[in-house]
Design a protein around this motif. Structure first.
Motif, PDB file in Angstrom:
ATOM      1  N   ASP A  58      11.176  17.299 -24.884  1.00 46.83           N
ATOM      2  CA  ASP A  58       9.806  16.951 -24.503  1.00 46.83           C
ATOM      3  C   ASP A  58       8.794  17.373 -25.560  1.00 46.83           C
ATOM      4  OD1 ASP A  58      11.172  16.282 -22.211  1.00 46.83           O
ATOM      5  OD2 ASP A  58      10.017  17.577 -20.875  1.00 46.83           O
ATOM      6  N   ASP A  60       5.899  18.614 -24.497  1.00 47.79           N
ATOM      7  CA  ASP A  60       5.286  19.763 -23.840  1.00 47.79           C
ATOM      8  C   ASP A  60       6.373  20.700 -23.323  1.00 47.79           C
ATOM      9  OD1 ASP A  60       2.388  20.529 -22.571  1.00 47.79           O
ATOM     10  OD2 ASP A  60       3.990  21.091 -21.195  1.00 47.79           O
ATOM     11  N   ARG A  62       6.347  22.453 -20.540  1.00 54.37           N
ATOM     12  CA  ARG A  62       6.269  22.701 -19.105  1.00 54.37           C
ATOM     13  C   ARG A  62       7.568  22.426 -18.354  1.00 54.37           C
ATOM     14  NH1 ARG A  62       1.797  22.895 -15.854  1.00 54.37           N
ATOM     15  NH2 ARG A  62       0.540  22.063 -17.567  1.00 54.37           N
ATOM     16  N   ARG A  63       8.179  21.260 -18.534  1.00 55.43           N
ATOM     17  CA  ARG A  63       9.336  20.874 -17.707  1.00 55.43           C
ATOM     18  C   ARG A  63      10.557  21.754 -17.953  1.00 55.43           C
ATOM     19  NH1 ARG A  63      13.915  17.432 -18.076  1.00 55.43           N
ATOM     20  NH2 ARG A  63      13.405  16.922 -20.247  1.00 55.43           N
ATOM     21  N   LEU A  64      10.736  22.196 -19.164  1.00 53.71           N
ATOM     22  CA  LEU A  64      11.995  22.823 -19.561  1.00 53.71           C
ATOM     23  C   LEU A  64      11.912  24.325 -19.769  1.00 53.71           C
ATOM     24  CD1 LEU A  64      13.001  20.018 -22.073  1.00 53.71           C
ATOM     25  CD2 LEU A  64      14.047  20.459 -19.843  1.00 53.71           C
ATOM     26  N   THR A  68       3.640  26.513 -21.000  1.00 59.25           N
ATOM     27  CA  THR A  68       2.959  25.226 -21.111  1.00 59.25           C
ATOM     28  C   THR A  68       2.434  25.081 -22.534  1.00 59.25           C
ATOM     29  OG1 THR A  68       0.844  26.180 -20.397  1.00 59.25           O
ATOM     30  CG2 THR A  68       2.252  25.219 -18.688  1.00 59.25           C
ATOM     31  N   SER A  85      14.593  27.070 -19.006  1.00 60.74           N
ATOM     32  CA  SER A  85      14.760  27.208 -17.558  1.00 60.74           C
ATOM     33  C   SER A  85      16.187  26.869 -17.145  1.00 60.74           C
ATOM     34  CB  SER A  85      13.788  26.276 -16.830  1.00 60.74           C
ATOM     35  OG  SER A  85      12.447  26.591 -17.149  1.00 60.74           O
TER      36      SER A  85
END
Length: 254
Positions: A58, A60, A62-64, A68, A85
């Motif tokens: 990604d 960004d 945030r997802r992984l 952020t 994560s």
């Protein structure tokens, strides 16, 4: 121009490495698992602020991760301390680290993520970072990108590395930030010839597109993404020579 190693046409390729429980996508753990299982490996590259090629999908964080912000605004050392994560605390790896783990034992397919947002001309930073990291690597290797300009730039920097164009139906659901006019143009892989690509990796639900058939008819290898079941694999293999898979274990040829 170096031809694509035939192993890319017979060894199933683990999408973002063999990720799963305890093994985040594009992680060292997922790469080690793929090597142990005898799979090829597909990984993604994003640039760090200080010019390293980072293995991360990604734009960004945030997802992984628990952070952020845009990945390219952080330097490599800081990114290496940001835990992925769902893993054991390992941070975001550099391409150099992943190359050391793979060590040429299985085919490695490296995707450079588009930095433009519209598949237009790039600033060359990610391509240069990738070229530096890949210097001296031996083993089955290929690079690809959705952005044909990035593919062409990699050809100029490393003409010895086979390169391909990642292609798609460019449906609005997956590409909501692009206007329909641009998506319609990109569906027909307009950069394929200009980029010097020697293979394509196409979205598996769109493999019957006439443009894909025309490319295949010239002898160009066609890979497919992203396969998530044995049934999808059987369907894809009717039109593609290999699969990039996740969520199940593709069979490795003897």
């Amino acid at each position: 121009m170096t031809a694509l190693d035939p192993v890319f046409l017979k060894t199933p390729i683990a999408h973002r490495a063999l990720h799963g429980e305890g093994r985040p996508e594009n992680s060292r753990a997922a790469v080690r698992a793929a090597v142990a299982a005898g799979y090829g490996i597909e990984i993604d590259l994003q640039p760090s602020a200080d010019g390293e090629a980072m293995v991360f999908h990604d734009y960004d964080l945030r997802r992984l991760t628990g952070e952020t912000g845009v990945i390219r605004t952080r330097d490599a050392a800081e990114l290496g301390r940001i835990a992925l994560s769902g893993g054991d605390g390992e941070g975001i790896p550099t391409l150099r680290e992943i190359l050391a783990i793979v060590g040429g034992r299985v085919p490695l397919l490296v995707e450079l993520k588009d930095q433009h947002g519209r598949m237009g001309p790039t600033d060359g930073a990610l391509e240069a970072a990738a070229a530096r990291a890949l210097a001296g690597y031996t083993g089955p290797l290929a690079v690809m990108s959705f952005n044909g300009h990035a593919v062409a730039r990699m050809g100029a920097l490393r003409p010895d590395i086979p390169r391909g164009l990642t292609t798609s139906a460019f449906d609005e659901a997956l590409w909501p930030h692009m206007p329909e006019e641009l998506r319609a143009r990109l569906r027909e892989a307009p950069e394929f010839e200009r980029s010097g690509a020697m293979f394509i990796s196409h979205e598996h639900t769109d493999l019957d597109r006439p443009r894909v058939a025309d490319i295949r008819a010239t002898g160009v290898p066609v890979l497919s993404w992203t396969i998530r079941s044995e049934a999808e694999e059987r369907a894809a293999r009717r039109l593609a020579q290999n699969v990039t898979f996740e969520g199940y274990r593709a069979a490795v040829p003897a």
